[in-house]
Scaffold this active site. Sequence first.
Site, PDB file in Angstrom:
ATOM      1  N   LYS A 147      39.869  45.872  51.072  1.00  0.00           N
ATOM      2  CA  LYS A 147      38.871  46.773  50.484  1.00  0.00           C
ATOM      3  C   LYS A 147      38.577  48.046  51.293  1.00  0.00           C
ATOM      4  O   LYS A 147      39.266  49.026  51.143  1.00  0.00           O
ATOM      5  CB  LYS A 147      37.604  45.973  50.175  1.00  0.00           C
ATOM      6  CG  LYS A 147      37.854  44.983  49.021  1.00  0.00           C
ATOM      7  CD  LYS A 147      36.618  44.683  48.212  1.00  0.00           C
ATOM      8  CE  LYS A 147      36.984  44.124  46.863  1.00  0.00           C
ATOM      9  NZ  LYS A 147      37.175  42.682  46.818  1.00  0.00           N
ATOM     10  N   PHE A 193      35.890  33.849  46.065  1.00  0.00           N
ATOM     11  CA  PHE A 193      36.909  34.708  45.446  1.00  0.00           C
ATOM     12  C   PHE A 193      37.892  35.142  46.521  1.00  0.00           C
ATOM     13  O   PHE A 193      37.501  35.727  47.531  1.00  0.00           O
ATOM     14  CB  PHE A 193      36.300  35.944  44.777  1.00  0.00           C
ATOM     15  CG  PHE A 193      37.352  36.750  44.053  1.00  0.00           C
ATOM     16  CD1 PHE A 193      37.796  36.371  42.792  1.00  0.00           C
ATOM     17  CD2 PHE A 193      37.945  37.847  44.664  1.00  0.00           C
ATOM     18  CE1 PHE A 193      38.809  37.073  42.147  1.00  0.00           C
ATOM     19  CE2 PHE A 193      38.954  38.561  44.022  1.00  0.00           C
ATOM     20  CZ  PHE A 193      39.384  38.177  42.764  1.00  0.00           C
ATOM     21  N   ASP A 227      37.595  35.121  55.170  1.00  0.00           N
ATOM     22  CA  ASP A 227      37.963  36.214  54.271  1.00  0.00           C
ATOM     23  C   ASP A 227      36.848  37.265  54.343  1.00  0.00           C
ATOM     24  O   ASP A 227      35.774  37.085  53.765  1.00  0.00           O
ATOM     25  CB  ASP A 227      38.121  35.659  52.847  1.00  0.00           C
ATOM     26  CG  ASP A 227      38.419  36.747  51.812  1.00  0.00           C
ATOM     27  OD1 ASP A 227      38.230  37.935  52.122  1.00  0.00           O
ATOM     28  OD2 ASP A 227      38.808  36.386  50.682  1.00  0.00           O
TER      29      ASP A 227
END
Length: 396
Positions: A251, A137, A222
């Site tokens: 995040k 993702f 990532d």
Amino acid sequence: MDKQTVITVDRDYYMPVFARYAIVLSHGEGPYVYDSEGNKYIDFLAGIAVNLLGHGHPRLVAAVSEQAGKMIHCSNLYYTETQATLARTLAKASGLDKVFIGNSGAEANEGAIKLARKYGKAIHPDKVQIITAEHSFHGRTLATLTATAQPKYQQGYEPLPGGFGYVPFNDIAALEAAISDHTCAVMLEPIQGEGGVNIPDPDYLGKVRALCDKYGALLILDEIQSGMGRTGKMFAYQHFGIKPDIVTLAKGLAGGVPIGAFIASDKVAAAFGPGDHGSTFGGNPLACAAANAVFSVIEDEKLLDNARIVGQHLLKRLAALQAKYPSLISEVRGKGLIAGAKLTLPGRDIVNRCMDQGAIINCTAGDVLRFVPPLNITAVHVDEMIAILDKTLAAV
Ligand SMILES: *Cc1c(COP(=O)(O)O)cnc(C)c1O
């Protein structure tokens, strides 16, 4: 507004892209959140790995309030001390050199993809291919949903940007077969979050690094979910003895204030010149002040150690639940404070039942309960959540 009014107004006016749970959250305190009716929940989702310091941490609140009073925004046409400080911290923490700050995870990955393309094309005009992993993702923009090798995120948005290829995660032979001199980058999550908390074999990322070096391809990691101390080290790749060429963060980086960043080696960052990339809001003083405070608290409160120690306790307690309910939980996996429990049935009903009992947990990839709590929780909080999950599983 009462609860039902909020839900009705939102359904009337907000685009219907979220399958929301039927509670209205109003505020939080430490590892707890409260809904509009005063119900209290232990929060093991933390805004999907975002509220790194829990809710209302006094030092984060102070940093944001002070900076808001001084200056929220000024544009990247000028220098600010908050941005320079954060760039230096990110470079030193990652072992890389140059930083760009944006506003979200997808934007960080989008920037990393642009940089890799620019770098590759300078070597050869056809060095443009980007290889990513199945069940990954990487975000919701057109390039990052194309990098996200899951059809459900791509369907309906074709034509997708070209030049992307996919391989199974944790399968070095598949990558060896796919990589070539046309590959400008391999882009991976060191631990797949959304895809189900998938942890690769200990030697996988080292072998990926070697293949990238052999073909002159960049390794983009990532770390939007796995980074910022969640695994017990600042970056998950530090467990595997390797260094990427580009790493992306978002995040938890500013503890809840929107932010994203990508960090590259000098050699790679030199592919960018003035005008090649930009952002109006990216790296604004408010978000940077928040991120600077998060880094200070991680250090002062020894949150890397805490993530490792409390994470071991969480895994131990989840493994005990697996032993107690072998027909419901088939596997438990995790590193630090990212953990997954693979179920033998869809997880949404269990998540709902836990919520009714006062615990916010999450299910990803359909049947994996995912736990990404704040990094400053204690073993007592873990036990509180586990007790609710235990009761829930007993009733299934
Ligand atoms: C959440 C996430 C993203 C996307 O971040 P947004 O801020 O939602 O754009 C990208 N990569 C990973 C690994 C993520 O967990």
